[in-house]
Motif scaffolding. Structure first.
Motif, PDB file in Angstrom:
ATOM      1  N   THR A 190      35.860  41.512  32.700  1.00  0.00           N
ATOM      2  CA  THR A 190      36.224  41.075  33.994  1.00  0.00           C
ATOM      3  C   THR A 190      35.245  41.381  35.252  1.00  0.00           C
ATOM      4  OG1 THR A 190      38.624  41.315  33.581  1.00  0.00           O
ATOM      5  CG2 THR A 190      37.978  41.005  35.685  1.00  0.00           C
ATOM      6  N   SER A 215      38.615  44.685  45.586  1.00  0.00           N
ATOM      7  CA  SER A 215      38.258  43.353  45.502  1.00  0.00           C
ATOM      8  C   SER A 215      39.193  42.624  44.262  1.00  0.00           C
ATOM      9  CB  SER A 215      37.062  42.892  45.438  1.00  0.00           C
ATOM     10  OG  SER A 215      36.358  43.667  46.401  1.00  0.00           O
ATOM     11  N   VAL A 216      39.545  43.105  43.253  1.00  0.00           N
ATOM     12  CA  VAL A 216      40.104  42.662  42.003  1.00  0.00           C
ATOM     13  C   VAL A 216      40.696  43.902  41.322  1.00  0.00           C
ATOM     14  CG1 VAL A 216      37.943  42.913  40.568  1.00  0.00           C
ATOM     15  CG2 VAL A 216      39.877  41.113  40.087  1.00  0.00           C
ATOM     16  N   THR A 217      41.900  43.515  40.996  1.00  0.00           N
ATOM     17  CA  THR A 217      42.730  44.359  40.347  1.00  0.00           C
ATOM     18  C   THR A 217      42.933  43.915  38.741  1.00  0.00           C
ATOM     19  OG1 THR A 217      44.089  45.576  42.077  1.00  0.00           O
ATOM     20  CG2 THR A 217      45.058  45.806  39.885  1.00  0.00           C
ATOM     21  N   VAL A 218      42.658  44.682  37.991  1.00  0.00           N
ATOM     22  CA  VAL A 218      42.821  44.303  36.228  1.00  0.00           C
ATOM     23  C   VAL A 218      43.916  44.988  36.026  1.00  0.00           C
ATOM     24  CG1 VAL A 218      41.891  44.032  33.987  1.00  0.00           C
ATOM     25  CG2 VAL A 218      40.369  43.787  35.964  1.00  0.00           C
ATOM     26  N   ARG A 274      32.938  38.728  37.385  1.00  0.00           N
ATOM     27  CA  ARG A 274      33.255  38.699  38.986  1.00  0.00           C
ATOM     28  C   ARG A 274      31.699  38.877  39.415  1.00  0.00           C
ATOM     29  NH1 ARG A 274      37.917  38.809  42.376  1.00  0.00           N
ATOM     30  NH2 ARG A 274      36.875  38.816  44.458  1.00  0.00           N
ATOM     31  N   GLY A 298      43.525  42.956  46.051  1.00  0.00           N
ATOM     32  CA  GLY A 298      42.759  41.937  46.097  1.00  0.00           C
ATOM     33  C   GLY A 298      43.120  40.780  44.966  1.00  0.00           C
ATOM     34  N   ASP A 299      42.385  40.173  44.121  1.00  0.00           N
ATOM     35  CA  ASP A 299      42.798  39.443  43.213  1.00  0.00           C
ATOM     36  C   ASP A 299      43.391  40.110  41.844  1.00  0.00           C
ATOM     37  OD1 ASP A 299      41.873  37.287  44.591  1.00  0.00           O
ATOM     38  OD2 ASP A 299      39.715  37.332  43.836  1.00  0.00           O
ATOM     39  N   MET A 331      36.399  47.380  41.751  1.00  0.00           N
ATOM     40  CA  MET A 331      37.562  46.888  40.846  1.00  0.00           C
ATOM     41  C   MET A 331      38.423  48.059  40.267  1.00  0.00           C
ATOM     42  SD  MET A 331      36.955  45.507  36.829  1.00  0.00           S
ATOM     43  CE  MET A 331      36.749  47.042  36.267  1.00  0.00           C
ATOM     44  N   VAL A 348      44.054  40.084  38.090  1.00  0.00           N
ATOM     45  CA  VAL A 348      43.890  39.792  36.649  1.00  0.00           C
ATOM     46  C   VAL A 348      44.994  40.318  35.899  1.00  0.00           C
ATOM     47  CG1 VAL A 348      42.342  39.534  34.910  1.00  0.00           C
ATOM     48  CG2 VAL A 348      41.650  39.322  37.514  1.00  0.00           C
TER      49      VAL A 348
END
Length: 496
Positions: free
Chosen positions: A44, A180-183, A48, A202-203, A157, A205
């Motif tokens: 991911t 910015s993004v969370t997995v 990104r 954030g976004d 992340m 995933v």
């Protein structure tokens, strides 16, 4: 309520940890699941930020830290410059996390002990500090590590959950990583989607890592994340033989002296969402403006309960509260609306009067739509207490008042006493006057076209949020007005 085929189940942290335990037991390999999680997180990250060549990976203890060590090992193997920081000392790690740290060291990655004087060198940061099991404000040294990450203003992340965010409630008690993004792994978590969490995740995933939560029938989702496909499922094409009497006669009781705008916005939304007939009971001073702007709406000036009697009798649904005021006019209007025994949508000053003058009211044929401040007044607590645990607040509201409750705000919740739904749409431009009046009208307009009050509330919230998103995409979030939503809401209500 049954969830639609497109809705995503949401779980509590302990449920996800139990699913994790079961997956490990099935594989009989503690490290295999961690390896998959680290690989998925790294993939991911690379998709990104494919051109970024330097990472700072901050690792805590437990499985979350172990995932970070796997990410660091994979990044180093691809030739990226990795600054691997152990906020929990490696010597304190156990189990799979310790195994992952040892593998990273054997691969030649240097582990640097955390110190507040460290400079984060990566142009992307990886948050592997605290997992779903932590609650409350992060303690030292995690609080300073989180503050250091946020101070860089570089993209980050988060693995599974941003450190400092409560995975069950979305509450942020102290410092929390702004990702910015969370997995997130295994199953999606309720707390990532509501309240203060939305400033940090954030976004999102979601990656199941091969685990199917639905296969565990004893693991009942705590909520369902709504989908835009719900609209088409809930609003099928109309019959060619339908007529205006087929889609509900909505009476809007709104707009006390000096507050006509709320009445006009609510009424317009009722009409744009397809109600067969729309009547407006308002202060006489507002009738001329209503007739000028919307001749399709039957506007009536009312001075008290005697003027309202015939109006409430003719209606199928009553929307009451916007611009009502809490004085004598508003109290008389709400009393008449509630006495009619018709399905009601209650908002704004209608809710304030429920909290102050109509205490003890409980019924199953109404929809209440409070924002956190109104919810606090209804529950006799502070706004902050409502926001601390929004699921607990909406559950308490429904138990106390009955019917369907919509708790507005970032990650709006809808609860009918059985199923909790969460709306993932909407934007900061909705923080403007009149948005609640628009939602009241949208929901009221749908009551006569749907199977239940619960369905009307759920579809109304989704249409309202998506209409605001469409309006923001066209013109930006700043300056977004409630009246901008009307044409988009109409389009969304005709999905076929």
């Amino acid at each position: 309520m049954s969830a639609s085929s497109q809705q995503r189940p949401l779980y509590l942290a302990e449920q996800v940890r139990e699913l994790d335990r079961r997956a490990i037991a099935d594989e009989r390999d503690d490290f295999a699941l961690m390896q998959r999680a680290g690989e998925a997180a790294y993939e991911t990250l690379r998709s990104r930020w494919p051109t970024r060549e330097r990472l700072s990976v901050l690792c805590g203890g437990g499985n979350n830290g172990g995932d970070g060590y796997v990410v660091a090992t994979l990044a180093a193997a691809e030739g990226l410059a990795v600054q691997l920081i152990a906020v929990t000392p490696v010597g304190q790690l156990t189990g799979s996390a310790r195994h992952a740290a040892i593998l990273a060291q054997e691969a030649g990655v240097v582990v640097v002990p955390w110190a507040s004087s460290l400079t984060l060198e990566g142009d992307v940061l990886v948050d592997a500090l605290l997992g779903t099991g932590t609650q409350g404000a992060p303690r030292a040294p995690f609080d300073t590590a989180i503050a250091c990450m946020n101070a860089t203003a570089r993209p980050a992340m988060a693995i599974d959950v941003p450190s400092g965010v409560d995975a069950d409630t979305g509450f942020v008690a102290g410092e929390a990583v702004r990702a910015s993004v969370t997995v997130t792994f295994i199953a999606d978590k309720l707390g990532l989607h509501t309240g203060a969490a939305l400033d940090h995740v954030g976004d999102i995933v979601y990656l199941s890592l091969g685990v199917s939560p639905a296969a565990h029938t004893d693991m009942v989702p705590v909520a369902w994340r709504q989908s835009r496909h719900d609209i088409a499922e809930g609003l099928p094409p109309r019959s060619p033989c339908s007529h205006k009497g087929s889609h509900g006669h909505v009476l809007v009781v709104a707009g006390g002296p000096g507050m006509g705008g709320a009445a006009l916005m609510t009424s317009e939304m009722v009409a744009r969402l397809g109600a067969g007939k729309v009547s407006l009971a308002t202060d006489p001073a507002h009738v001329t403006a209503s007739l000028t702007r919307y001749p399709e709406i039957m506007a009536h000036g009312v001075r008290g309960t005697a003027d309202l009697a015939a109006r409430v009798e003719a209606a199928d649904v009553i929307a009451v509260g916007p611009g009502l005021g809490t004085g004598a006019w508003g109290q008389a209007a709400l009393a008449s609306a509630l006495a009619a025994g018709k399905p009601c949508v209650v908002d704004a000053d209608g809710l304030n009067l429920l909290a102050s003058e109509f205490t003890g009211e409980r019924r199953n044929d109404w929809i209440l739509t409070p924002h956190p401040g109104e919810a606090g007044r209804l529950l006799g607590c502070t706004t902050a207490e409502v926001q601390r645990d929004r699921r607990a607040a909406i559950t308490a509201l429904q138990a106390r008042f009955g019917g369907v409750v919509v708790l507005k705000g970032a990650g709006t919740l809808i609860f009918d006493g059985e199923t909790l739904a969460l709306c993932p749409f909407g934007n900061p431009g909705m923080a403007s006057g009149g948005m609640g009046d628009a939602l009241t009208g949208i929901i009221a307009g749908l009551v006569g076209q749907t199977e239940s009050l619960s369905q009307a509330a759920r579809l109304g919230v989704v249409i309202h949020a998506l209409a605001a998103d469409a309006a923001a995409e066209a013109g930006g979030v700043r300056g977004l007005l409630a009246s901008d939503l009307a044409s988009y809401a109409r389009h969304l209500a005709n999905p076929h």
